[in-house]
Design a protein around this motif. Sequence first.
Motif: not given
Lengths: 130, 130, 130, 130, 130, 130
Positions: E30-31, E21, E24-25, E28
């Motif tokens: 999504t995978a 998580d 991804k954060k 930026k």
Amino acid sequence: MPIFKPIQESEAEGKVKEIYDEIKKVRKITAVPNFWKNIANDPKELERTWSSLNEIMKKGVLDPATKELIYVAVSITNGCEYCIKSHSLAAKKKGATEEMLKEMFSVVALANKNNKLVDSYQVEVDEIYK
Amino acid sequence: MPIFKPIQESEAEGKVKEIYDEIKKVRKITAVPNFWKNIANDPKELERTWSSLNEIMKKGVLDPATKELIYVAVSITNGCEYCIKSHSLAAKKKGATEEMLKEMFSVVALANKNNKLVDSYQVEVDEIYK
Amino acid sequence: MPIFKPIQESEAEGKVKEIYDEIKKVRKITAVPNFWKNIANDPKELERTWSSLNEIMKKGVLDPATKELIYVAVSITNGCEYCIKSHSLAAKKKGATEEMLKEMFSVVALANKNNKLVDSYQVEVDEIYK
Amino acid sequence: MPIFKPIQESEAEGKVKEIYDEIKKVRKITAVPNFWKNIANDPKELERTWSSLNEIMKKGVLDPATKELIYVAVSITNGCEYCIKSHSLAAKKKGATEEMLKEMFSVVALANKNNKLVDSYQVEVDEIYK
Amino acid sequence: MPIFKPIQESEAEGKVKEIYDEIKKVRKITAVPNFWKNIANDPKELERTWSSLNEIMKKGVLDPATKELIYVAVSITNGCEYCIKSHSLAAKKKGATEEMLKEMFSVVALANKNNKLVDSYQVEVDEIYK
Amino acid sequence: MPIFKPIQESEAEGKVKEIYDEIKKVRKITAVPNFWKNIANDPKELERTWSSLNEIMKKGVLDPATKELIYVAVSITNGCEYCIKSHSLAAKKKGATEEMLKEMFSVVALANKNNKLVDSYQVEVDEIYK
């Protein structure tokens, strides 16, 4: 494509055929791996390589699985895909567990990092290590 | 001469001094080796390196002597004199015999040779290794 | 996929076009190989590389085939697939036989092995070699 | 200091002594070089290494001087000081001139540079090289 | 095929899920990229690697784009395709232009060449560099 | 001892003398460093190397200090002592601070470690990086 056409089992003759048979018998496999079929283009190199591999990788004061882990550690450091894949499998066949492989990976990564820190800082050898 | 002046034990302060003390205690040695005194120029790198070394080199499914042998195998492949000398000694302290070191040397030499035969012939990965 | 889009022959202009034409003429080939079409993204690097290649690989006290064999030996040691494949072909075009390539492979494997034995044992340079 | 005490000629026995005598005879030298005295700590590795060296480095379709030049090219790429120094001397003894050595140096430098340009641009292998 | 089955995002739990998580954060994206899904097989290595990457690659006296260029330069020298491709993209995202990448490529090629000239001639370190 | 006797400034003639003078003038130094005095044994290599060094290392979209840091990063990865020492000094002369050098060292160590994790796990290139 390899540089030279691999020598297929059906084409193997004399010393090459003998070594092919030995490889399959010793390894308990039904097909000769590509590595051997490629270097069979040079029968003397095939013979030297097979004979020294057997001599060096057999049980000694180090067990065969540990030797395979060391072999893979070198192959990772050299970035040799074929060698990493084939000898990781060999390591498992000889008793190395997945946990052992992963611990070895971390040691290899750490050693590569620290080798370069030594080069970065140009660390001098301590008297006690000489 | 190293790139940066090593931080002597008498100059060490705060986190660096703490780690120096830990190194001597854990290793049961009376002087901090040059490697640590050099990277102490960058206290965060010192901390990261000491902490990951402890975590990775401790007993796991692989015993500490085997891990040191793997560490030396990588260092030979990279040609790092300091690393070979210091970790060969560490391997012995943790129980590796001279025979073990010599067997490891032969595996390293063989793997380096065979890695290059694979590159020479441009051997393709067998289906069973994929 | 390469990092930068290769410069196709139809897109080449000025100095790049000139070098493309020279490459095809000197090499007696009808299409510019990918190596040149990639580095053409940096016309100055293209020019430097083409000019030094011509100067260094031409007949000297060493003949062009021997130079190509040495070039491939280095490329094997570095594990560069493109370089091994393209310069093995170049070696053959310039007169190296398959037997020569295979003998070179064995020398490369042996040297890589012995280089690492020297590092393993930390052999000191003899007075006569200094 | 080497990792293991070199085996001096006066201490050599059995197979080790035999190989020491052969080295001096074949090479026409009066003292055994350090390389052999170090690996003599492992008599089987000594035997394997001496026997494969003789087999591989002798005159074949490539002459001995060319083989030594290739050996040195690999050793430069690996940065092995002992190997560069001892085999440059061997190359000269077998007929390589200083001009040949220097031309080889330039090929090695060029190949190392171009190997890295290939990696930088991630050049794809042309169909004709496959 | 990788050595171990990558840990998919849907399978991630505990510390691994947390780091996925965060990746991804922070990035930026999504995978989760394959690198992390592979080393997630060893959650401690995942944690160490993610935490040291964040600490080292963030803005310091060197800006993030310069650090990525240095990272790619090392990866080219080691011939690591995945690393070259992923960190070239990272460099661009952090502000490196294509011109910067190309200039870095030339420096890397030149340094690799000159490193080998130093080894070829066995250049001694000048007093002023000691 | 180097392989060939370095060409001293008092012995330099013609093109070699010209380049020696240029080196001292451009670098604002009073003595020609050993690197140049060694490769002067091959005046054409001296010329090629000096001319490409000037062209590549001068200010471009990357500033000279950043280029030197990249040069040193490569030299650390290759373990070239002379190159690390001489170009660390060059980096400082061109404005790199000690903090910059240390941050670069950590990036180099990290990249070397992660390159090997990629090889260990045989990570496949993600679609987005292709």
